[in-house]
Design an enzyme around this catalytic site. Structure first.
Site, mmCIF file in Angstrom:
data_model
loop_
_atom_site.group_PDB
_atom_site.id
_atom_site.type_symbol
_atom_site.label_atom_id
_atom_site.label_comp_id
_atom_site.label_asym_id
_atom_site.label_seq_id
_atom_site.Cartn_x
_atom_site.Cartn_y
_atom_site.Cartn_z
ATOM 1 N N PHE A 1 77.827 6.594 42.551
ATOM 2 C CA PHE A 1 77.917 7.657 43.423
ATOM 3 C C PHE A 1 78.645 8.997 43.193
ATOM 4 O O PHE A 1 78.195 10.169 43.151
ATOM 5 C CB PHE A 1 78.732 7.063 44.363
ATOM 6 C CG PHE A 1 79.685 7.833 45.604
ATOM 7 C CD1 PHE A 1 78.909 8.753 46.213
ATOM 8 C CD2 PHE A 1 81.103 7.735 45.506
ATOM 9 C CE1 PHE A 1 79.622 9.508 47.131
ATOM 10 C CE2 PHE A 1 81.874 8.192 46.339
ATOM 11 C CZ PHE A 1 81.258 9.279 47.246
ATOM 12 N N ASP B 1 73.460 5.277 32.413
ATOM 13 C CA ASP B 1 73.723 4.020 33.257
ATOM 14 C C ASP B 1 72.993 2.900 32.911
ATOM 15 O O ASP B 1 71.880 2.912 32.746
ATOM 16 C CB ASP B 1 73.548 4.783 34.550
ATOM 17 C CG ASP B 1 74.421 4.147 35.701
ATOM 18 O OD1 ASP B 1 75.070 4.601 36.374
ATOM 19 O OD2 ASP B 1 74.344 2.796 35.912
ATOM 20 N N ASN B 2 73.602 1.801 33.240
ATOM 21 C CA ASN B 2 72.935 0.226 33.166
ATOM 22 C C ASN B 2 72.358 0.099 34.470
ATOM 23 O O ASN B 2 71.655 -1.143 34.534
ATOM 24 C CB ASN B 2 73.846 -0.614 32.661
ATOM 25 C CG ASN B 2 74.820 -0.919 33.404
ATOM 26 O OD1 ASN B 2 75.111 -0.470 34.481
ATOM 27 N ND2 ASN B 2 75.459 -2.276 33.512
ATOM 28 N N LYS C 1 84.810 -5.465 30.703
ATOM 29 C CA LYS C 1 84.226 -5.082 29.383
ATOM 30 C C LYS C 1 83.883 -3.512 29.555
ATOM 31 O O LYS C 1 84.080 -2.610 28.456
ATOM 32 C CB LYS C 1 82.889 -5.606 29.228
ATOM 33 C CG LYS C 1 83.318 -6.986 28.705
ATOM 34 C CD LYS C 1 81.815 -7.699 28.396
ATOM 35 C CE LYS C 1 82.017 -9.062 27.824
ATOM 36 N NZ LYS C 1 80.725 -9.917 27.430
ATOM 37 N N TYR D 1 89.649 -5.052 38.081
ATOM 38 C CA TYR D 1 89.478 -3.509 37.978
ATOM 39 C C TYR D 1 90.611 -2.683 37.529
ATOM 40 O O TYR D 1 90.714 -1.850 36.874
ATOM 41 C CB TYR D 1 89.066 -3.084 39.280
ATOM 42 C CG TYR D 1 88.580 -1.517 39.619
ATOM 43 C CD1 TYR D 1 87.443 -1.037 38.742
ATOM 44 C CD2 TYR D 1 89.145 -0.820 40.480
ATOM 45 C CE1 TYR D 1 87.027 0.267 39.047
ATOM 46 C CE2 TYR D 1 88.854 0.445 40.599
ATOM 47 C CZ TYR D 1 87.974 0.853 40.069
ATOM 48 O OH TYR D 1 87.667 2.393 40.016
ATOM 49 N N TYR E 1 93.617 7.453 21.459
ATOM 50 C CA TYR E 1 92.763 8.233 20.932
ATOM 51 C C TYR E 1 93.043 9.734 20.671
ATOM 52 O O TYR E 1 92.851 10.430 19.540
ATOM 53 C CB TYR E 1 91.120 8.189 21.651
ATOM 54 C CG TYR E 1 90.334 6.911 20.904
ATOM 55 C CD1 TYR E 1 90.515 5.704 20.752
ATOM 56 C CD2 TYR E 1 89.216 7.693 20.180
ATOM 57 C CE1 TYR E 1 89.972 4.829 20.141
ATOM 58 C CE2 TYR E 1 88.264 6.593 19.573
ATOM 59 C CZ TYR E 1 88.602 5.261 19.816
ATOM 60 O OH TYR E 1 87.820 4.079 19.189
#
Ligand code: UDP
Length: 330
Positions: A11, A31-32, A91, A145, A159
């Site tokens: 979205f 995107d998977n 993940k 989430y 990072y």
């Protein structure tokens, strides 16, 4: 400029791709398709500055050529999606975030993490400023989430500090608009779908819980303002327009002209009671504030849902050519 958008078929990801293409950038969407759909990108496929590759960023991220901006938006994001995909959610927020950060490091690109108001959990401070640490239950159903995004924020900062990556974190509040899946389980698509079908509109609990709802176009403007800046964030981006779920359901019934009634259903576990962004920082740092009136935004979204309902019956499937193009990512 060349941008990589993980979750590009989702979205928000698809709206970001569209806006980046419109302003002249080159875009690689990854995107998977676990919760996203190529339908969201159909109008961009074939554009010479746009490319889509179906890949799970939890597996690997490999991009040939220069990249200036990495927008990491891959994740299931609606409660029923992340409840159905708990491990994938953890993940992509952890391993997927490392992969996306690694890409930004390798390419010396700016990196923007899509974080969420869910990092505030069921907040005890209202509205929520970025300085609030939140009230999250790590072992509740939403923990997969909330904690994935909290981890992703920590990884992003690590990072920045360890590898000098130019990072930003946006905390996104409830957003709605065209291309939400009618059955993604969230309040606004549910209410619109139910109202258009004349079915009972399902309000959880007594409906006094609130959310603050932002139109997708405003959100994308805020996200890109942060992406184009050098700010580390986190910065809240959302519309402070706060409304109870009962009032929202009744408003949608009215705007759709539906004869649906409200039906009260069980309230999900750990469902936040209130939520509203403090947007001072977005205003001061980015000069951003939402512009679209919520009623107008709801009308536009309802119109899109109506078209989808009508179109779904006679929409042609993707042509074999288009499908091959998409799967080959060429
Ligand atoms: N909700 C509701 N009816 C529905 C779906 C959701 O009343 O059919 C409620 C839900 O319990 C929550 C609010 O609407 O209080 C917003 O839920 P949503 O899933 O849209 O987003 P989130 O909880 O992630 O803010």
């Amino acid at each position: 400029m060349r941008a990589v958008v993980t979750g590009g078929a989702g979205f928000l990801g698809s709206h970001l791709c569209e806006r980046l293409i419109a302003r002249g950038d080159e875009v690689l969407a990854l995107d998977n398709l676990s919760t996203g759909s190529v339908d969201n990108l159909a109008h961009l496929i074939g554009h010479d500055r746009f490319r889509f590759v179906r890949v799970d960023v939890t597996d690997y991220v490999h991009v040939v050529g220069d990249v200036d901006l990495v927008l990491h938006f891959a994740s299931p994001a609606s409660p029923i999606d992340y409840l159905a995909l708990p491990i994938q959610t953890l993940k992509v927020g952890s391993i997927g975030t490392f992969h996306a950060l690694g890409l930004a490091k390798e390419k010396k690109a700016r990196f923007l993490l899509a974080s969420t108001s869910e990092v505030y959990g069921d907040p005890e401070v209202h509205p929520q400023p970025e300085s609030y640490w939140g009230h999250v239950n790590p072992v509740g159903p939403r923990g997969v989430y909330d904690e994935a995004k909290r981890f992703a924020e920590a990884a992003t900062l690590a990072y920045r500090q360890t590898h000098g990556v130019d990072t930003g974190i946006v905390r996104i509040f409830n957003t709605f608009g065209p291309r939400m899946r009618p059955n993604d389980g969230r309040a606004i698509p549910n209410f619109i779908r139910q109202a258009l079908a004349g079915e009972p509109v399902t309000v959880a609990g007594d409906g006094t819980q609130t959310r603050s709802i932002c139109y997708v176009d405003d959100l994308v403007t805020g996200i890109l303002a942060l992406a184009d800046s050098e700010h580390a964030g986190p910065v809240n981006v959302g519309n402070p327009h706060e409304i109870s779920m009962d009032a929202l359901a009744r408003w949608i019934i009215e705007l759709t002209g539906s004869s649906s009634r409200v039906e009260y259903i069980a309230r999900p576990v750990d469902d936040p009671t209130v939520r509203q962004p403090d947007t001072t920082l977005a205003r001061e740092l980015l000069g951003w504030s939402p512009q679209v009136e919520i009623e107008d935004a709801l009308r536009r979204t309802i119109a899109w849902f109506r078209e989808q309902r009508d179109a779904r019956f006679d929409a042609p499937p993707l042509s074999p050519d288009a499908t091959a193009h998409i799967l080959a990512g060429s």
